[in-house]
Design an enzyme around this catalytic site. Structure first.
Site, short mmCIF file in Angstrom:
data_model
loop_
_atom_site.label_atom_id
_atom_site.label_comp_id
_atom_site.label_asym_id
_atom_site.label_seq_id
_atom_site.Cartn_x
_atom_site.Cartn_y
_atom_site.Cartn_z
N ARG A 1 0.83 -1.21 0.00
CA ARG A 1 0.00 0.00 0.00
C ARG A 1 0.86 1.26 0.00
O ARG A 1 0.50 2.27 -0.61
CB ARG A 1 -0.95 -0.03 1.20
CG ARG A 1 -2.05 1.00 1.10
CD ARG A 1 -3.12 0.79 2.13
NE ARG A 1 -2.60 0.92 3.48
CZ ARG A 1 -3.28 0.59 4.58
NH1 ARG A 1 -4.50 0.08 4.48
NH2 ARG A 1 -2.76 0.74 5.77
N LYS B 1 -2.74 6.58 1.32
CA LYS B 1 -2.66 6.94 2.74
C LYS B 1 -1.74 8.15 2.87
O LYS B 1 -0.58 8.01 3.28
CB LYS B 1 -2.17 5.74 3.56
CG LYS B 1 -2.65 5.78 5.00
CD LYS B 1 -2.38 4.46 5.70
CE LYS B 1 -2.78 4.51 7.15
NZ LYS B 1 -4.22 4.37 7.36
N GLU C 1 -16.21 6.73 3.35
CA GLU C 1 -15.21 6.38 4.35
C GLU C 1 -15.66 6.79 5.75
O GLU C 1 -16.26 7.85 5.93
CB GLU C 1 -13.90 7.08 3.97
CG GLU C 1 -12.68 6.66 4.74
CD GLU C 1 -12.12 5.30 4.32
OE1 GLU C 1 -12.83 4.29 4.48
OE2 GLU C 1 -10.98 5.25 3.84
C1 LIG Z 1 -5.33 3.58 7.58
C2 LIG Z 1 -6.73 3.86 7.14
C3 LIG Z 1 -7.74 2.89 7.22
C4 LIG Z 1 -7.55 1.55 7.87
O1 LIG Z 1 -6.66 0.73 7.20
P1 LIG Z 1 -6.03 -0.53 7.94
O2 LIG Z 1 -5.08 -1.07 6.95
O3 LIG Z 1 -7.13 -1.44 8.24
O4 LIG Z 1 -5.39 0.01 9.17
C5 LIG Z 1 -8.99 3.21 6.73
N1 LIG Z 1 -9.26 4.42 6.20
C6 LIG Z 1 -8.32 5.38 6.12
C7 LIG Z 1 -8.69 6.69 5.53
C8 LIG Z 1 -7.02 5.13 6.58
O5 LIG Z 1 -6.10 6.09 6.49
#
Ligand SMILES: *Cc1c(COP(=O)(O)O)cnc(C)c1O
Length: 339
Positions: free
Chosen positions: A80, A183, A219
């Site tokens: 990711r 992210k 989200e």
């Molecule tokens: C990090 C994050 C998540 C959760 O991802 P995981 O891999 O399950 O920790 C979900 N939504 C957003 C916007 C994030 O930044």
């Protein structure tokens, strides 16, 4: 470290002994450097500061029932971070370097890995930033990759209890064809106003709708949304949400339990038909939702009538935690044992 009160640690920064760093310069990554310093020495014209060239990750390590330390799916976080890096034109971190860095931080800070059974874990925060100086709008030529970590307490100090959520339509987290699936810090900056207001108004978290029509669930703040309806696990299919590794894992566990998994657009109105709703992510695994209030219409969707988490969410939560702590067979090979 018997003086650490593991069970009451917050989810926050905790100073440990070491962090690790690598530098991308002249077309190649350096070896990892182990540091005790908490500071980074950064050029004032670094692109991360001016143009938002930064992405991060979040993952956990656990001390299992057998005393071994397990990291949960770090290969997925590595993938990711590559996706995020490519999305905002940063130099991607090779998977091997990513995993080596995470392992090193765990090993070097082993005394800060909480013991089994206290509900605490060790949270790792990998970070990639554009460090090269640039005043014109251009990607940097130099990058810093670093990983730090620290112990965090159990997310639910008073048990696995549902929390209220607020739908916002007067703010968008991301644009329809924007950076929602990466992210990157910019998405968080864009969500702060809505989430702080929601907290002030008594909600634990916000639910963003798709930013084109404000019709579909998108989200759940810093987490993914999922719902349970009969024997179905339902989660939004959208270009603008992050591919949560927790959500991917819960979908697999649900399928393994014989549930049907649906990834599809979910209209707001459908909320009234769900048996259970949760937000999922690394920090909490699952935050069960008690009710959802649409701030713009005042419409209220009550999910948990008795103030308790639903049976399916509870089962999924226990199954995932059980795999992470080595109590349940890791049949998909998700854990990386750190030796
Ligand atoms: C990090 C994050 C998540 C959760 O991802 P995981 O891999 O399950 O920790 C979900 N939504 C957003 C916007 C994030 O930044």
């Amino acid at each position: 470290m018997s003086q650490i009160d593991w069970a009451n640690l917050p989810f926050g920064y905790f100073k440990t002994d070491y962090n690790v760093r690598a530098y991308y310069k002249d077309g190649k990554w350096s070896d990892l450097e182990v540091r005790q310093d908490e500071m980074i020495n950064l050029h004032m014209a670094a692109t991360c500061l001016h143009y938002g060239q930064e992405a991060f990750e979040g993952l956990k390590a656990f001390r299992g029932v057998d005393g071994k330390i397990r990291m949960f799916r770090p290969d997925e976080n590595a993938k990711r971070l590559v996706l995020s890096a490519n999305g905002i034109m940063m130099q991607p971190v090779p998977t091997d370097l990513f995993i080596e860095a995470c392992k090193k931080v765990v090993k070097l800070n082993e005394k800060y890995i909480p013991p089994y059974g206290v509900g605490a874990s060790f949270y790792l925060r990998p970070l990639l930033i554009g460090s090269g100086a640039q005043v014109g709008v251009k990607p940097a030529k130099e990058y810093v990759f670093l990983v730090f970590g620290g112990p965090v307490g159990p997310y639910f100090k008073s048990g696995f209890k549902p929390v209220p959520m607020q739908i916002v339509k007067d703010y968008d987290r991301v644009a329809p064809l924007g950076t929602g699936l990466f992210k990157v810090g910019g998405n968080y900056a864009a969500s702060l106003k809505a989430s702080e207001r929601a907290h002030d108004e008594g909600f634990s978290t916000v639910l963003f709708l798709d930013s084109k029509e404000h019709k579909y669930i998108d989200e759940a703040g810093p987490a993914n949304f999922f719902a349970i309806k009969g024997n179905k696990y339902i989660t939004p299919d959208s270009h603008s949400i992050l591919r949560s590794i927790t959500n991917m894992s819960l979908q697999q566990i649900a399928a393994d339990m014989g549930m049907e998994v649906e990834r599809r657009p979910i209209e707001e109105e459908e909320l009234s038909t769900f048996d259970e709703i949760g937000a999922c992510g690394t920090a909490a695994v699952i935050s069960p939702i008690s009710k959802i209030v649409d701030r713009s219409t005042g419409k209220e969707y009550v999910v948990s009538k008795d103030g308790e988490a639903g049976p399916v969410s509870t089962k999924l939560y226990k199954a995932l935690r059980g795999i992470q702590e080595g109590e349940i067979e890791d049949k998909h090979g998700w854990n990386l044992i750190v030796e």
